[in-house]
Design a protein around this motif. Sequence first.
Motif, PDB file in Angstrom:
ATOM      1  N   ALA A  48       0.839  -1.209   0.000  1.00 20.18           N
ATOM      2  CA  ALA A  48       0.000   0.000   0.000  1.00 20.18           C
ATOM      3  C   ALA A  48       0.870   1.254   0.000  1.00 20.18           C
ATOM      4  N   GLU A  49       0.285   2.307  -0.516  1.00 14.04           N
ATOM      5  CA  GLU A  49       1.020   3.571  -0.631  1.00 14.04           C
ATOM      6  C   GLU A  49       1.514   4.061   0.739  1.00 14.04           C
ATOM      7  N   ARG A  50       2.747   4.551   0.823  1.00 10.90           N
ATOM      8  CA  ARG A  50       3.273   5.127   2.073  1.00 10.90           C
ATOM      9  C   ARG A  50       2.711   6.541   2.204  1.00 10.90           C
ATOM     10  N   ASP A  51       2.613   7.059   3.433  1.00  9.92           N
ATOM     11  CA  ASP A  51       2.099   8.427   3.549  1.00  9.92           C
ATOM     12  C   ASP A  51       3.182   9.432   3.163  1.00  9.92           C
ATOM     13  N   SER A  52       2.817  10.729   3.205  1.00  8.14           N
ATOM     14  CA  SER A  52       3.751  11.733   2.677  1.00  8.14           C
ATOM     15  C   SER A  52       5.037  11.812   3.510  1.00  8.14           C
ATOM     16  N   SER A  85       6.990  25.287  27.483  1.00  5.41           N
ATOM     17  CA  SER A  85       7.333  25.432  26.071  1.00  5.41           C
ATOM     18  C   SER A  85       8.584  24.586  25.818  1.00  5.41           C
ATOM     19  N   ILE A  86       8.455  23.606  24.909  1.00  2.99           N
ATOM     20  CA  ILE A  86       9.566  22.647  24.715  1.00  2.99           C
ATOM     21  C   ILE A  86      10.252  22.919  23.375  1.00  2.99           C
ATOM     22  N   PRO A  87      11.578  22.994  23.350  1.00  7.12           N
ATOM     23  CA  PRO A  87      12.258  23.160  22.056  1.00  7.12           C
ATOM     24  C   PRO A  87      12.146  21.871  21.232  1.00  7.12           C
ATOM     25  N   ILE A  88      11.794  21.999  19.949  1.00  2.84           N
ATOM     26  CA  ILE A  88      11.579  20.774  19.147  1.00  2.84           C
ATOM     27  C   ILE A  88      12.904  20.217  18.611  1.00  2.84           C
ATOM     28  N   ALA A  89      13.808  21.110  18.212  1.00  7.57           N
ATOM     29  CA  ALA A  89      15.032  20.638  17.547  1.00  7.57           C
ATOM     30  C   ALA A  89      15.809  19.573  18.347  1.00  7.57           C
ATOM     31  N   PRO A  90      15.947  19.727  19.678  1.00  3.70           N
ATOM     32  CA  PRO A  90      16.722  18.708  20.414  1.00  3.70           C
ATOM     33  C   PRO A  90      16.036  17.329  20.466  1.00  3.70           C
ATOM     34  N   LEU A  91      14.777  17.251  20.043  1.00  6.39           N
ATOM     35  CA  LEU A  91      14.075  15.957  20.113  1.00  6.39           C
ATOM     36  C   LEU A  91      14.317  15.106  18.871  1.00  6.39           C
ATOM     37  N   MET A  92      15.088  15.652  17.926  1.00  5.67           N
ATOM     38  CA  MET A  92      15.272  14.974  16.634  1.00  5.67           C
ATOM     39  C   MET A  92      16.319  13.861  16.688  1.00  5.67           C
ATOM     40  N   HIS A  93      16.062  12.845  15.879  1.00  8.83           N
ATOM     41  CA  HIS A  93      17.091  11.825  15.650  1.00  8.83           C
ATOM     42  C   HIS A  93      16.984  11.373  14.200  1.00  8.83           C
ATOM     43  N   LEU A  94      17.932  10.539  13.759  1.00  4.94           N
ATOM     44  CA  LEU A  94      17.898  10.111  12.352  1.00  4.94           C
ATOM     45  C   LEU A  94      17.135   8.799  12.224  1.00  4.94           C
ATOM     46  N   GLU A  95      16.276   8.730  11.217  1.00  2.00           N
ATOM     47  CA  GLU A  95      15.458   7.533  11.002  1.00  2.00           C
ATOM     48  C   GLU A  95      15.390   7.251   9.510  1.00  2.00           C
ATOM     49  N   GLU A  96      15.276   5.957   9.165  1.00  2.00           N
ATOM     50  CA  GLU A  96      15.167   5.622   7.748  1.00  2.00           C
ATOM     51  C   GLU A  96      13.755   5.929   7.266  1.00  2.00           C
ATOM     52  N   ARG A  97      13.632   6.812   6.285  1.00  2.00           N
ATOM     53  CA  ARG A  97      12.338   7.151   5.684  1.00  2.00           C
ATOM     54  C   ARG A  97      12.512   7.201   4.180  1.00  2.00           C
ATOM     55  N   GLN A  98      11.638   6.524   3.480  1.00  2.00           N
ATOM     56  CA  GLN A  98      11.700   6.484   2.017  1.00  2.00           C
ATOM     57  C   GLN A  98      13.116   6.178   1.530  1.00  2.00           C
ATOM     58  N   GLY A  99      13.732   5.233   2.241  1.00  2.00           N
ATOM     59  CA  GLY A  99      15.052   4.772   1.824  1.00  2.00           C
ATOM     60  C   GLY A  99      16.195   5.705   2.188  1.00  2.00           C
ATOM     61  N   ARG A 100      15.924   6.773   2.930  1.00  2.00           N
ATOM     62  CA  ARG A 100      17.000   7.708   3.288  1.00  2.00           C
ATOM     63  C   ARG A 100      16.986   7.997   4.777  1.00  2.00           C
ATOM     64  N   LEU A 101      18.156   8.305   5.340  1.00  2.00           N
ATOM     65  CA  LEU A 101      18.180   8.698   6.744  1.00  2.00           C
ATOM     66  C   LEU A 101      17.650  10.120   6.857  1.00  2.00           C
TER      67      LEU A 101
END
Length: 701
Positions: free
Chosen positions: A442-446, A618-634
């Motif tokens: 099935a189609e992956r979401d955006s 108020s929480i900063p969003i940027a520090p919550l990021m990590h790398l994940e495989e999406r659509q074949g790319r990190l």
Amino acid sequence: MVKKNLLDIETILKYPEVINVTSNINMEVLERTQYCPPVCEVLSKEYTCLEDTDEYRFRFNKEAILQLPDIIGNKVQNVKGVNFLDDTKKKDYRKKRNIGIVFSGGPAPGGHNVIAGLYDAAKKANPDTIVFGFLVGPDGIIENQIIEFTPELIDQHRNLGGFNMIKTGRTKIDTKKKIDLSRQTCKKFGIDTLVIVGGDDSNTNAAFLAQAFYNDGIQVIGVPKTIDGDIQVRDEDNKVLCAISFGFHSAARSFAKQISNLCTDSSSDIKYWHICKVMGRVASHIALEVALQTHANMTLIGEELADYDDILRIRKAEKKGEIDYTAYGMTLRKLSRVICKGIVKRAAVGKNYGVIVIPEGVLEFINEIQVFITKLNTIIADYNLKHDVDFHSTFLLLEEKQDYLRRLARRSREETTFHIWNGRDDDFFNDMPEFFQEGLLAERDSHGNFQFSQVETEKVVMNLVADYLNILKDSGIYKVGIKRDYFTTLLIRDGFNPDSYGHTLFKNYDKGEYLIVKESIMSLKTLKMALVKELLIKEDEKIPKIIEFIYKKSVPNFKTQLHFYGYDGRGCDPTRFDCLYTYNLGLTVFSIIANGGTGQMAAIKNLEKDFTEWAPVSIPIAPLMHLEERQGRLTLVIEKSIVDINSVAFRIVKELRDKWLAADGHQNDNFRRPGPIRFTGRSEEDRPITLKLNALGSTEL
Ligand code: FBP
């Protein structure tokens, strides 16, 4: 018969009683729309300010530092209420603003209250401020589709579920073109702040937009929404900043109510196993909450399955000095065995019925399927990258997709280089039922996510369960236990000696409240042979009717009803908890806007505590990021929070699992009735049970 004159329908429709019962405004709606949620103390003051705190620590991802340079240094800020500000600050706080808000992703009960809270706070600070709503999700920003909220529109939607006021969508604003178009829309309407109400991916998008619009002076704020409950923010030291996203409580309570009804049905009509798949794209938070709310007989928790090792097989191999690699990790087959074990145990105590809860995302935690999903994600992403048309528009039919995969497998056989899809993958894939293949393709979401809701997981798992139960039935292991009293009463009633027949029929006649027919008796033929052997009947005599009746009662008929609980819960009206939570989130959003924040997410701490202790943050969003495989790319995304198998809530469910299976002869079912979501009254759980239990983990008991 005298023919009466029928009243014409126009007249009938004008009757006050008819108008009353056909109106879409009923008492429930009135009560909800007129309700004013209480406001956290700090938010009830004339002004708010934000105080940076260094109480929380985060480990920054290197990519996040590179890609989000202007917001990576943001701090966690506590919202403080004040009644006075100096003139400059006051002027800034009260300046006229144009704020745009958008819903992104699946609906979650409470969204309308976020808008209402933001609207009320913005208008209180300056009645000339305009709050706009972008229509149908992020597309509304890109395509310039916008409405201005009016007090009437807001009032019609207070405390009501759904996102229907402005609708929602799943578009991701991820290309330069989409970002430029969004900027143009903001400039056109003079929008100085964009508020994105969404899940992990949408809040990720909010951070990237905050960065992109930084030099334009457009603030971007996120709000943690999703019924899945997988936006939970903790810092490096596990200090909780956001314990749960809004909408989770309402959806889980709505599913729990339906599933509790099925518990009652199954234990009344005692003929069905109700199989309930519950939403939650990956994490099993909803399933865990439903387990606590209903005490269903079996609840699978994906995160636990990921940890599964077949210890017996591992030890067996070790004794031979070997390693059995197939004993590590869960497979669909093993999972079906785990379920069968529970079904067989309950049947043995006469309960050939029950309720099983399966989380939608369980497949994510089954090794073999996870590998498939990753491979197919990569194949689809590669195809899309190389061609002008996307994979799903090129290959419309399943056969065409299968054919493409077959070609890839052939190429892997012909060429010596590494190929992601090989002959073994293709064979395994083709062995799967078509509906499952369709689901996996099935189609992956955006955002590149696999759409678990499109896969009939429950059907896949239960087909395997049914197959294995047949094997267990044929080998005489899956039997329905016969209550001793019942057997004795019926035999005496029909003039037979229970003891003579009992020893022949049952393997546990000497002990046990539930009698189990011997494994060697698996048909009327083998039953007759046993009776003849024990001289209870002669060769040419028929099996006594009552014995045949008892035997037939012991033969299980495995009947299931499959249910999917997802969209119904996303559309339900919010619980009182979610009403309070979301209204205060809306107020918090304004506080962040008025204090100049961008790249921040509004949240409320201490949700597990009494309302008086709730603390907007108020929480900063940027520090919550990590790398994940999406659509074949990190790709840089906010990390999803999955069920922690060391959490108090999970450990309690695990501990009570046998009790809820109720497969001990003396045990009644232990179903719990959570009751309906009630806006008023005291019967409703006042907040998620998982939230309350997990909070104990940080308390010295
Ligand atoms: P969000 O993460 O956007 O809140 O959506 C969650 C969810 O309801 C999942 O539980 C489910 O897998 C998915 O949306 C279904 O998506 P769709 O609406 O595209 O069918």
